[in-house]
Scaffold this motif. Structure first.
Motif, mmCIF file in Angstrom:
data_model
loop_
_atom_site.group_PDB
_atom_site.id
_atom_site.type_symbol
_atom_site.label_atom_id
_atom_site.label_comp_id
_atom_site.label_asym_id
_atom_site.label_seq_id
_atom_site.Cartn_x
_atom_site.Cartn_y
_atom_site.Cartn_z
ATOM 1 N N UNK A 32 1.097 -1.484 -0.055
ATOM 2 C CA UNK A 32 0.128 0.773 0.310
ATOM 3 C C UNK A 32 0.799 0.928 0.352
ATOM 4 N N UNK A 33 0.129 2.236 -1.212
ATOM 5 C CA UNK A 33 1.070 3.187 -0.960
ATOM 6 C C UNK A 33 0.873 3.994 0.652
ATOM 7 N N UNK A 34 1.240 3.997 1.228
ATOM 8 C CA UNK A 34 1.854 5.485 2.192
ATOM 9 C C UNK A 34 1.819 6.355 2.220
ATOM 10 N N UNK A 35 2.341 7.080 1.177
ATOM 11 C CA UNK A 35 2.103 8.389 0.911
ATOM 12 C C UNK A 35 0.494 9.070 0.471
ATOM 13 N N UNK A 36 -0.416 7.924 -0.102
ATOM 14 C CA UNK A 36 -1.327 8.359 -0.873
ATOM 15 C C UNK A 36 -2.547 8.022 0.169
ATOM 16 N N UNK A 37 -2.430 9.464 1.154
ATOM 17 C CA UNK A 37 -3.701 9.538 2.258
ATOM 18 C C UNK A 37 -4.096 10.538 2.189
ATOM 19 N N UNK A 38 -5.561 10.468 2.556
ATOM 20 C CA UNK A 38 -6.561 11.753 2.520
ATOM 21 C C UNK A 38 -6.397 12.390 3.574
ATOM 22 N N UNK A 39 -6.535 13.346 3.234
ATOM 23 C CA UNK A 39 -6.943 15.191 3.975
ATOM 24 C C UNK A 39 -6.950 14.512 5.141
ATOM 25 N N UNK A 40 -8.144 13.490 5.550
ATOM 26 C CA UNK A 40 -8.323 13.408 7.036
ATOM 27 C C UNK A 40 -7.760 12.688 7.117
ATOM 28 N N UNK A 41 -7.273 11.642 7.254
ATOM 29 C CA UNK A 41 -6.474 10.776 7.472
ATOM 30 C C UNK A 41 -4.930 11.505 8.126
ATOM 31 N N UNK A 42 -5.053 12.794 7.527
ATOM 32 C CA UNK A 42 -3.279 12.938 7.549
ATOM 33 C C UNK A 42 -4.463 13.741 9.125
ATOM 34 N N UNK A 43 -5.737 14.207 8.937
ATOM 35 C CA UNK A 43 -5.717 15.044 10.199
ATOM 36 C C UNK A 43 -6.185 14.530 11.798
ATOM 37 N N UNK A 44 -6.385 13.310 11.310
ATOM 38 C CA UNK A 44 -7.264 12.802 12.750
ATOM 39 C C UNK A 44 -6.360 11.151 12.499
ATOM 40 N N UNK A 45 -6.617 10.757 13.562
ATOM 41 C CA UNK A 45 -6.368 9.659 13.735
ATOM 42 C C UNK A 45 -7.052 8.660 13.812
ATOM 43 N N UNK A 46 -8.521 8.839 14.283
ATOM 44 C CA UNK A 46 -10.144 7.904 13.695
ATOM 45 C C UNK A 46 -11.114 9.110 13.851
ATOM 46 N N UNK A 47 -11.887 8.316 12.571
ATOM 47 C CA UNK A 47 -12.917 9.177 11.502
ATOM 48 C C UNK A 47 -13.515 7.766 11.126
ATOM 49 N N UNK A 48 -14.727 8.544 10.599
ATOM 50 C CA UNK A 48 -15.789 7.109 10.583
ATOM 51 C C UNK A 48 -15.437 6.587 8.969
ATOM 52 N N UNK A 49 -16.215 5.231 8.821
ATOM 53 C CA UNK A 49 -15.552 4.266 7.942
ATOM 54 C C UNK A 49 -16.214 5.370 6.928
ATOM 55 N N UNK A 50 -17.196 5.774 6.174
ATOM 56 C CA UNK A 50 -17.698 6.332 5.177
ATOM 57 C C UNK A 50 -17.061 7.184 4.839
ATOM 58 N N UNK A 51 -15.945 7.978 5.499
ATOM 59 C CA UNK A 51 -14.759 8.605 5.556
ATOM 60 C C UNK A 51 -14.034 8.529 4.066
ATOM 61 N N UNK A 52 -13.801 7.402 3.869
ATOM 62 C CA UNK A 52 -12.894 5.931 3.537
ATOM 63 C C UNK A 52 -13.580 6.083 1.681
#
Length: 190
Positions: free
Chosen positions: A65-85
């Motif tokens: 998995x490309x660890x650089x390919x992170x969403x903005x939400x993933x960069x801002x929070x440790x935990x967030x709803x699954x729907x945000x993926x």
């Protein structure tokens, strides 16, 4: 005795925490310095998927998995709803003060979730509070995760610098994530 314990914990935390964010952004992308009183300049709605990324985040052992390919939400929070993926997500930053912002995640015009981030303005960036997560059930299960994030402005885009250092194991298996990256997120277009 209490002082020795606190000093030991402090030294351990410093030795396993992540690198500072200073001088992380590429020199070709000069930010617009933002002062404490100008916090509204970062307000806006942005794509959740980055437009460009520099640097490298790695996972050991590799998981394909490309660890650089992170969403903005993933960069801002440790935990967030699954729907945000899912695809079609936009993220709105709404600063209410120089130390606090409300983050709304939208999908098809409806709000998925709302969370608050805290931090401070320094050197032209908004530095989020460091994210620290520790699971201390040593020797059966152990995990530590240290992340630092800062947000800057380049024209209409935002630039997000992110450092990560984590390590953990469960019985005999383990893994680690570490690295640093800079991502550019464009404004959301309907």
């Amino acid at each position: 005795m209490k002082k020795i314990r606190n000093l030991t914990l402090f030294l351990v935390a410093i030795s396993i925490s992540c690198r500072p964010l200073k001088n992380l952004s590429p020199a070709a992308y000069a930010i617009e310095p933002i002062r404490k009183g100008e916090f509204a300049k970062l307000n806006g709605r942005y794509n959740d998927i980055q437009d460009a990324v520099f640097g490298k985040m790695e996972h050991y052992p590799g998981r394909g998995q490309d660890e650089n390919n992170r969403r903005l939400i993933d960069r801002l929070f440790n935990f967030y709803p699954d729907k945000a993926d899912e695809n079609g997500i936009s993220v709105e930053l709404k600063f209410t003060s120089n130390k606090r912002a409300i983050v709304n995640a939208y999908q098809n015009g409806t709000v998925l979730f709302t969370k608050v981030i805290h931090g401070k303005f320094k050197n032209g960036y908004f530095y989020l509070r460091p994210k620290i997560f520790i699971v201390p059930f040593f020797p059966i299960l152990y995990w530590h995760d240290f992340e630092r994030v800062r947000i800057g402005k380049i024209g209409d885009n935002i630039i997000v610098d992110h450092t990560l250092k984590s390590w953990g194991f469960a019985l005999f298996a383990g893994g680690s994530d570490n690295g640093l990256s800079t991502s550019i997120y464009k404004p959301w277009k309907e």
